[in-house]
Design a protein around this motif. Structure first.
Motif, PDB file in Angstrom:
ATOM      1  N   VAL A  71      30.907 -36.152  -6.916  1.00  0.00           N
ATOM      2  CA  VAL A  71      31.596 -35.699  -8.129  1.00  0.00           C
ATOM      3  C   VAL A  71      31.027 -34.363  -8.592  1.00  0.00           C
ATOM      4  O   VAL A  71      31.768 -33.444  -8.963  1.00  0.00           O
ATOM      5  CB  VAL A  71      31.487 -36.764  -9.252  1.00  0.00           C
ATOM      6  N   PHE A  72      29.704 -34.219  -8.541  1.00  0.00           N
ATOM      7  CA  PHE A  72      29.062 -32.969  -8.948  1.00  0.00           C
ATOM      8  C   PHE A  72      29.500 -31.809  -8.058  1.00  0.00           C
ATOM      9  O   PHE A  72      29.827 -30.720  -8.552  1.00  0.00           O
ATOM     10  CB  PHE A  72      27.537 -33.135  -8.918  1.00  0.00           C
ATOM     11  N   ILE A  73      29.535 -32.025  -6.750  1.00  0.00           N
ATOM     12  CA  ILE A  73      29.957 -30.972  -5.825  1.00  0.00           C
ATOM     13  C   ILE A  73      31.422 -30.622  -6.047  1.00  0.00           C
ATOM     14  O   ILE A  73      31.803 -29.448  -5.997  1.00  0.00           O
ATOM     15  CB  ILE A  73      29.691 -31.398  -4.365  1.00  0.00           C
ATOM     16  N   THR A  74      32.256 -31.622  -6.322  1.00  0.00           N
ATOM     17  CA  THR A  74      33.666 -31.357  -6.600  1.00  0.00           C
ATOM     18  C   THR A  74      33.822 -30.479  -7.837  1.00  0.00           C
ATOM     19  O   THR A  74      34.598 -29.516  -7.833  1.00  0.00           O
ATOM     20  CB  THR A  74      34.430 -32.677  -6.797  1.00  0.00           C
ATOM     21  N   LEU A  75      33.091 -30.791  -8.890  1.00  0.00           N
ATOM     22  CA  LEU A  75      33.155 -29.976 -10.109  1.00  0.00           C
ATOM     23  C   LEU A  75      32.660 -28.559  -9.853  1.00  0.00           C
ATOM     24  O   LEU A  75      33.235 -27.591 -10.380  1.00  0.00           O
ATOM     25  CB  LEU A  75      32.360 -30.639 -11.233  1.00  0.00           C
ATOM     26  N   LEU A  76      31.618 -28.419  -9.042  1.00  0.00           N
ATOM     27  CA  LEU A  76      31.142 -27.084  -8.678  1.00  0.00           C
ATOM     28  C   LEU A  76      32.197 -26.299  -7.900  1.00  0.00           C
ATOM     29  O   LEU A  76      32.393 -25.101  -8.144  1.00  0.00           O
ATOM     30  CB  LEU A  76      29.861 -27.174  -7.849  1.00  0.00           C
ATOM     31  N   LEU A  77      32.866 -26.974  -6.970  1.00  0.00           N
ATOM     32  CA  LEU A  77      33.921 -26.296  -6.202  1.00  0.00           C
ATOM     33  C   LEU A  77      35.075 -25.864  -7.093  1.00  0.00           C
ATOM     34  O   LEU A  77      35.611 -24.763  -6.935  1.00  0.00           O
ATOM     35  CB  LEU A  77      34.441 -27.217  -5.095  1.00  0.00           C
ATOM     36  N   ILE A  78      35.467 -26.716  -8.033  1.00  0.00           N
ATOM     37  CA  ILE A  78      36.551 -26.355  -8.948  1.00  0.00           C
ATOM     38  C   ILE A  78      36.148 -25.147  -9.783  1.00  0.00           C
ATOM     39  O   ILE A  78      36.931 -24.197  -9.948  1.00  0.00           O
ATOM     40  CB  ILE A  78      36.936 -27.553  -9.844  1.00  0.00           C
ATOM     41  N   PHE A  79      34.933 -25.151 -10.305  1.00  0.00           N
ATOM     42  CA  PHE A  79      34.456 -24.029 -11.111  1.00  0.00           C
ATOM     43  C   PHE A  79      34.398 -22.748 -10.282  1.00  0.00           C
ATOM     44  O   PHE A  79      34.850 -21.693 -10.725  1.00  0.00           O
ATOM     45  CB  PHE A  79      33.075 -24.353 -11.696  1.00  0.00           C
ATOM     46  N   TYR A  80      33.860 -22.837  -9.065  1.00  0.00           N
ATOM     47  CA  TYR A  80      33.770 -21.674  -8.187  1.00  0.00           C
ATOM     48  C   TYR A  80      35.159 -21.117  -7.860  1.00  0.00           C
ATOM     49  O   TYR A  80      35.390 -19.911  -7.945  1.00  0.00           O
ATOM     50  CB  TYR A  80      33.033 -22.044  -6.901  1.00  0.00           C
ATOM     51  N   ASN A  81      36.073 -21.999  -7.477  1.00  0.00           N
ATOM     52  CA  ASN A  81      37.421 -21.548  -7.128  1.00  0.00           C
ATOM     53  C   ASN A  81      38.164 -21.001  -8.335  1.00  0.00           C
ATOM     54  O   ASN A  81      38.956 -20.061  -8.210  1.00  0.00           O
ATOM     55  CB  ASN A  81      38.209 -22.685  -6.480  1.00  0.00           C
ATOM     56  N   TYR A  82      37.919 -21.568  -9.505  1.00  0.00           N
ATOM     57  CA  TYR A  82      38.550 -21.051 -10.729  1.00  0.00           C
ATOM     58  C   TYR A  82      38.094 -19.619 -10.992  1.00  0.00           C
ATOM     59  O   TYR A  82      38.905 -18.744 -11.290  1.00  0.00           O
ATOM     60  CB  TYR A  82      38.212 -21.954 -11.916  1.00  0.00           C
ATOM     61  N   LYS A  83      36.803 -19.387 -10.861  1.00  0.00           N
ATOM     62  CA  LYS A  83      36.268 -18.035 -11.066  1.00  0.00           C
ATOM     63  C   LYS A  83      36.796 -17.068 -10.005  1.00  0.00           C
ATOM     64  O   LYS A  83      37.070 -15.912 -10.291  1.00  0.00           O
ATOM     65  CB  LYS A  83      34.739 -18.045 -11.024  1.00  0.00           C
ATOM     66  N   LYS A  84      36.907 -17.540  -8.787  1.00  0.00           N
ATOM     67  CA  LYS A  84      37.310 -16.678  -7.678  1.00  0.00           C
ATOM     68  C   LYS A  84      38.801 -16.335  -7.706  1.00  0.00           C
ATOM     69  O   LYS A  84      39.183 -15.193  -7.449  1.00  0.00           O
ATOM     70  CB  LYS A  84      36.964 -17.363  -6.355  1.00  0.00           C
ATOM     71  N   TYR A  85      39.647 -17.323  -8.006  1.00  0.00           N
ATOM     72  CA  TYR A  85      41.087 -17.140  -7.838  1.00  0.00           C
ATOM     73  C   TYR A  85      41.876 -16.934  -9.130  1.00  0.00           C
ATOM     74  O   TYR A  85      43.053 -16.592  -9.067  1.00  0.00           O
ATOM     75  CB  TYR A  85      41.689 -18.349  -7.114  1.00  0.00           C
ATOM     76  N   LYS A  86      41.287 -17.141 -10.278  1.00  0.00           N
ATOM     77  CA  LYS A  86      42.042 -17.052 -11.533  1.00  0.00           C
ATOM     78  C   LYS A  86      42.679 -15.663 -11.681  1.00  0.00           C
ATOM     79  O   LYS A  86      42.001 -14.647 -11.658  1.00  0.00           O
ATOM     80  CB  LYS A  86      41.142 -17.321 -12.726  1.00  0.00           C
ATOM     81  N   GLY A  87      44.010 -15.653 -11.796  1.00  0.00           N
ATOM     82  CA  GLY A  87      44.749 -14.416 -11.991  1.00  0.00           C
ATOM     83  C   GLY A  87      44.876 -13.541 -10.755  1.00  0.00           C
ATOM     84  O   GLY A  87      45.263 -12.378 -10.863  1.00  0.00           O
ATOM     85  N   ARG A  88      44.580 -14.048  -9.571  1.00  0.00           N
ATOM     86  CA  ARG A  88      44.628 -13.243  -8.347  1.00  0.00           C
ATOM     87  C   ARG A  88      45.944 -13.388  -7.585  1.00  0.00           C
ATOM     88  O   ARG A  88      46.107 -12.813  -6.521  1.00  0.00           O
ATOM     89  CB  ARG A  88      43.474 -13.637  -7.414  1.00  0.00           C
ATOM     90  N   TYR A  89      46.886 -14.140  -8.142  1.00  0.00           N
ATOM     91  CA  TYR A  89      48.143 -14.371  -7.428  1.00  0.00           C
ATOM     92  C   TYR A  89      48.864 -13.062  -7.125  1.00  0.00           C
ATOM     93  O   TYR A  89      49.338 -12.851  -6.014  1.00  0.00           O
ATOM     94  CB  TYR A  89      49.048 -15.313  -8.224  1.00  0.00           C
ATOM     95  N   SER A  90      48.958 -12.167  -8.101  1.00  0.00           N
ATOM     96  CA  SER A  90      49.695 -10.917  -7.883  1.00  0.00           C
ATOM     97  C   SER A  90      49.021 -10.056  -6.811  1.00  0.00           C
ATOM     98  O   SER A  90      49.698  -9.375  -6.034  1.00  0.00           O
ATOM     99  CB  SER A  90      49.837 -10.142  -9.183  1.00  0.00           C
TER     100      SER A  90
END
Length: 128
Positions: free
Chosen positions: A68-87
């Motif tokens: 669960v801890f690793i999953t939360l870390l992955l979500i946080f990491y991916n959120y920081k990396k990909y947020k707003g990068r769609y365009s």
């Protein structure tokens, strides 16, 4: 591997764009899910062949908490990396040929389904 997950993010964000907008929260969660399943499969294979069944049974609660801890870390990491990068990714892959786009779309779909099949096979192997 980075390019692989970037493209999966782009295609999932494109699929959910009408509901999520450019934030693409579902795409971020989907990427995190695939990454976590791959980590689970690799760790299961490693642990299963190196540790005894009794040891695994005694420490199953801790491994769930770590998961669960690793999953939360992955979500946080991916959120920081990909947020707003769609365009950015849409502009980067805008010149794809239709046949190449279809082939990559099938590969994305397989990449999303294959880890679930592997987890199902592991669960059947263990007879959960």
């Amino acid at each position: 591997m980075k390019f692989y997950f970037d493209y999966i993010y782009y295609r999932m964000a494109q699929f959910f764009f009408k509901r999520d907008g450019s934030d693409a929260i579902r795409a971020i969660l989907g990427i995190s899910m695939v990454q976590m399943l791959i980590l689970f499969i690799l760790s299961f294979i490693t642990v299963h062949f190196t540790l005894s069944a009794q040891y695994l049974h005694l420490h199953s609660k801790q491994s769930g908490e770590i998961g669960v801890f690793i999953t939360l870390l992955l979500i946080f990491y991916n959120y920081k990396k990909y947020k707003g990068r769609y365009s950015y990714y849409r502009e980067y892959w805008q010149d794809e040929v239709r046949s190449q786009r279809l082939l990559k779309g099938y590969l994305v779909l397989i990449s999303l389904i294959l880890p679930w099949i592997a987890v199902f096979l592991i669960a059947t192997y263990l007879k959960w």
